[in-house]
Design a protein around this motif. Sequence first.
Motif, PDB file in Angstrom:
ATOM      1  N   THR A 198       0.829  -1.211   0.000  1.00 48.45           N
ATOM      2  CA  THR A 198       0.000   0.000   0.000  1.00 48.45           C
ATOM      3  C   THR A 198       0.858   1.254   0.000  1.00 48.45           C
ATOM      4  O   THR A 198       0.586   2.221  -0.725  1.00 48.45           O
ATOM      5  N   GLN A 199       1.909   1.263   0.796  1.00 49.75           N
ATOM      6  CA  GLN A 199       2.800   2.418   0.858  1.00 49.75           C
ATOM      7  C   GLN A 199       3.504   2.648  -0.481  1.00 49.75           C
ATOM      8  O   GLN A 199       3.607   3.790  -0.954  1.00 49.75           O
ATOM      9  N   ILE A 200       4.001   1.583  -1.076  1.00 47.60           N
ATOM     10  CA  ILE A 200       4.724   1.709  -2.348  1.00 47.60           C
ATOM     11  C   ILE A 200       3.829   2.309  -3.421  1.00 47.60           C
ATOM     12  O   ILE A 200       4.230   3.218  -4.160  1.00 47.60           O
ATOM     13  N   VAL A 201       2.591   1.828  -3.512  1.00 45.87           N
ATOM     14  CA  VAL A 201       1.660   2.332  -4.520  1.00 45.87           C
ATOM     15  C   VAL A 201       1.343   3.809  -4.278  1.00 45.87           C
ATOM     16  O   VAL A 201       1.347   4.622  -5.213  1.00 45.87           O
ATOM     17  N   ALA A 202       1.095   4.182  -3.015  1.00 47.54           N
ATOM     18  CA  ALA A 202       0.735   5.567  -2.699  1.00 47.54           C
ATOM     19  C   ALA A 202       1.890   6.519  -2.961  1.00 47.54           C
ATOM     20  O   ALA A 202       1.697   7.611  -3.527  1.00 47.54           O
ATOM     21  N   VAL A 203       3.102   6.141  -2.576  1.00 42.19           N
ATOM     22  CA  VAL A 203       4.262   7.015  -2.769  1.00 42.19           C
ATOM     23  C   VAL A 203       4.597   7.144  -4.247  1.00 42.19           C
ATOM     24  O   VAL A 203       4.948   8.238  -4.728  1.00 42.19           O
ATOM     25  N   ALA A 204       4.485   6.055  -5.000  1.00 37.72           N
ATOM     26  CA  ALA A 204       4.811   6.090  -6.427  1.00 37.72           C
ATOM     27  C   ALA A 204       3.920   7.074  -7.180  1.00 37.72           C
ATOM     28  O   ALA A 204       4.341   7.679  -8.179  1.00 37.72           O
ATOM     29  N   ARG A 205       2.691   7.252  -6.703  1.00 30.54           N
ATOM     30  CA  ARG A 205       1.755   8.151  -7.385  1.00 30.54           C
ATOM     31  C   ARG A 205       2.079   9.627  -7.180  1.00 30.54           C
ATOM     32  O   ARG A 205       1.724  10.459  -8.019  1.00 30.54           O
ATOM     33  N   VAL A 206       2.733   9.971  -6.075  1.00 31.94           N
ATOM     34  CA  VAL A 206       2.969  11.395  -5.778  1.00 31.94           C
ATOM     35  C   VAL A 206       4.405  11.826  -6.039  1.00 31.94           C
ATOM     36  O   VAL A 206       4.684  13.030  -6.077  1.00 31.94           O
ATOM     37  N   LEU A 207       5.314  10.881  -6.195  1.00 31.93           N
ATOM     38  CA  LEU A 207       6.699  11.255  -6.471  1.00 31.93           C
ATOM     39  C   LEU A 207       6.807  11.910  -7.837  1.00 31.93           C
ATOM     40  O   LEU A 207       6.158  11.491  -8.795  1.00 31.93           O
ATOM     41  N   PRO A 208       7.609  12.947  -7.941  1.00 28.34           N
ATOM     42  CA  PRO A 208       7.825  13.544  -9.269  1.00 28.34           C
ATOM     43  C   PRO A 208       8.574  12.572 -10.178  1.00 28.34           C
ATOM     44  O   PRO A 208       9.165  11.585  -9.704  1.00 28.34           O
ATOM     45  N   ASP A 209       8.536  12.850 -11.458  1.00 26.40           N
ATOM     46  CA  ASP A 209       9.242  12.005 -12.418  1.00 26.40           C
ATOM     47  C   ASP A 209      10.742  12.281 -12.297  1.00 26.40           C
ATOM     48  O   ASP A 209      11.248  13.306 -12.756  1.00 26.40           O
ATOM     49  N   PHE A 210      11.440  11.325 -11.668  1.00 29.19           N
ATOM     50  CA  PHE A 210      12.867  11.499 -11.416  1.00 29.19           C
ATOM     51  C   PHE A 210      13.740  11.048 -12.579  1.00 29.19           C
ATOM     52  O   PHE A 210      14.965  11.145 -12.510  1.00 29.19           O
ATOM     53  N   ARG A 211      13.121  10.552 -13.649  1.00 29.61           N
ATOM     54  CA  ARG A 211      13.920   9.973 -14.727  1.00 29.61           C
ATOM     55  C   ARG A 211      14.840  11.003 -15.380  1.00 29.61           C
ATOM     56  O   ARG A 211      15.932  10.670 -15.830  1.00 29.61           O
ATOM     57  N   GLY A 212      14.404  12.244 -15.425  1.00 30.37           N
ATOM     58  CA  GLY A 212      15.254  13.285 -16.014  1.00 30.37           C
ATOM     59  C   GLY A 212      16.004  14.099 -14.986  1.00 30.37           C
ATOM     60  O   GLY A 212      16.612  15.117 -15.333  1.00 30.37           O
ATOM     61  N   THR A 213      15.969  13.652 -13.725  1.00 31.51           N
ATOM     62  CA  THR A 213      16.621  14.401 -12.642  1.00 31.51           C
ATOM     63  C   THR A 213      17.868  13.657 -12.178  1.00 31.51           C
ATOM     64  O   THR A 213      17.805  12.470 -11.824  1.00 31.51           O
ATOM     65  N   ALA A 214      18.966  14.347 -12.191  1.00 31.41           N
ATOM     66  CA  ALA A 214      20.211  13.756 -11.689  1.00 31.41           C
ATOM     67  C   ALA A 214      20.220  13.833 -10.166  1.00 31.41           C
ATOM     68  O   ALA A 214      19.958  14.891  -9.592  1.00 31.41           O
ATOM     69  N   ALA A 215      20.503  12.707  -9.534  1.00 32.20           N
ATOM     70  CA  ALA A 215      20.522  12.662  -8.075  1.00 32.20           C
ATOM     71  C   ALA A 215      21.764  13.364  -7.531  1.00 32.20           C
ATOM     72  O   ALA A 215      22.872  13.127  -8.004  1.00 32.20           O
ATOM     73  N   HIS A 216      21.550  14.222  -6.566  1.00 30.88           N
ATOM     74  CA  HIS A 216      22.648  14.878  -5.874  1.00 30.88           C
ATOM     75  C   HIS A 216      22.685  14.373  -4.438  1.00 30.88           C
ATOM     76  O   HIS A 216      21.648  14.062  -3.851  1.00 30.88           O
TER      77      HIS A 216
END
Length: 448
Positions: A198-216
Amino acid sequence: MIASIVQFLRRDVTRGVVGTILLKVGSGALAFALFSLAARTMSPDGFGIFATWLSVAQIAAVVGLVGQESLLVRFLNEYRVEDRPDLTKGVLLSSLKISSVAMLIVIGAIAIVASTRGDGWLLIVAVSAYTAVSAGLMLGSQVARSLVSILIGEGSREILWRVVVVLFLLVALFGHGQLDPAELLAVMTIAMSIGIVTQIVAVARVLPDFRGTAAHFETSRWRSSALHFWVASILEAANQYFDVILVYWMLDPASAGIYFAASRLANILALLSAALYSFGARRLPSLYFSRNHQEFERTLRLMAEVTALCVVSGLLLIWVGGPYLLNLFGPHFAAQHWVLIVLAIGTAVQAAGGPSAAILQLTGHERIYVPVVAANVALRLVGFLVLIPWLGVLGAAISATASLAFATIALNILCRRRTGVDPSIFVLLRFSSWKRGTYAVRGAEPGE
C-alpha cells in the motif's frame, strides 16, 4: 461554552491533531485487541516468549534501519520547502541502499543468536522475516507520511495489517486453537506485507518524475545526522521494548507477558505522544524552515490544548477501568492494576511534555537529544537491577516511570533553551512560547 467548543473544533490544526489522535487511538485499540486475543490463544509462558521475541525483533528493526527513517523525515521536509528534487532523489536512493544492506546484517545476527540458544528453525525464520518486514513498514511509513499524508503513512503501518491479524486470532479463539509464537509472528509478517505494498503504490503516485533528474548527494551531512538519529532511535526502542526482555531474563516468561500487557495498556497515553509526533513531523518542520513562527506557535498551542484534555481523560480511564481491561488478557493479569497505574503515570508525564523530542530532532538539534535518551536507558537499567529483585514486576514499572519523567523534564528544558519553544501543556499558561528572532536550525543566525 458550546460556541467556543465548536470554534475550537473547526480550526484546521485542531482537526489535524484530533484526526491524528483518532488514528492512533484506533491503532491502539487494534493493538490491544491483537495482544489480548494472543494472550487468550497462548499459554502464559507462550505469550511471554512471543512478547519477548517481538521486542527483540522491534529493536533489531530499528538497528537495521541505521537512522534512515528519521533522516528521511528531517530532509524530505527541508528539500520540499527548498524545491530540490535532485536532493530528494539522492536522499531516497541513499537511504534505501544503506538500510537494505544493514538489515541483511541484522537478520543474520538474529539467526545466529537464536540458533545458539537452541530455538527451532521455524521460530528463527519467523522472527527474521518479521524483523525485515517491520523495518520496511517503518521506513515506508515515514516516506508516505512526508510525501502523501498521515492517513496513508500511519494507516498502513498501524491499522491495515492489524485488522487482518485480529480477524485471524478471532477465528483461532472461537475455533479453540492453540497458537505458538512462531505461527503468530508468521501471520503478522504476511499481514504487514500488505501495508508495505500500500505504501509503495501511494508514494509512487505522488513522487515527481525522477527519470530526467540527476541525483545529488549531501553524503557527509546525511551521515552525520543519520548517526545521531540512529543512536537516538536505538535508545528509544530500548526504552520501549528492552524492559520486556529484562523482565524475561530476571524473572520468567509469564512475568514478561504480564509486564508486556500492562505496558501496552499504559501506552494508551503514549499513543497521544506518538500522534503528536506524527502530526508535528509533518507540519512543524515546514513551518520552522520557512520561518513562519506565528503559525508555528499557534500550532503548538492548539496541540497543547488537545493534549491536556487527553491526558486527564486517559488517566481517569486507567484508574477506573484498568482491572477490566487487564482481565481481557486473562484472569491472572487483573491483579496487576497498580503496575498499570504506575506505568500510566509515566506515559502521562511524557504526553504532557509534548513533542519536545520531535522538535529537537527535526530542527537540527539531534546531538543534544541522544545523551538524554542514553541517560534515560541507563537510569532505567539501574532501577531494574535494584527494584525487580525487591518488588518484582511493580519494581520494573516504578523504574520505567521514574526514568521517563526524568527524560521528559530534561528534553523540555533543552527544547526551550535551544529553540525558544515550550512544547508542553504548560505553554497554555503563557502568552507566547516563541522567542522572536530565535532560529536554532543549522545554518541560521540569531536575528535572521
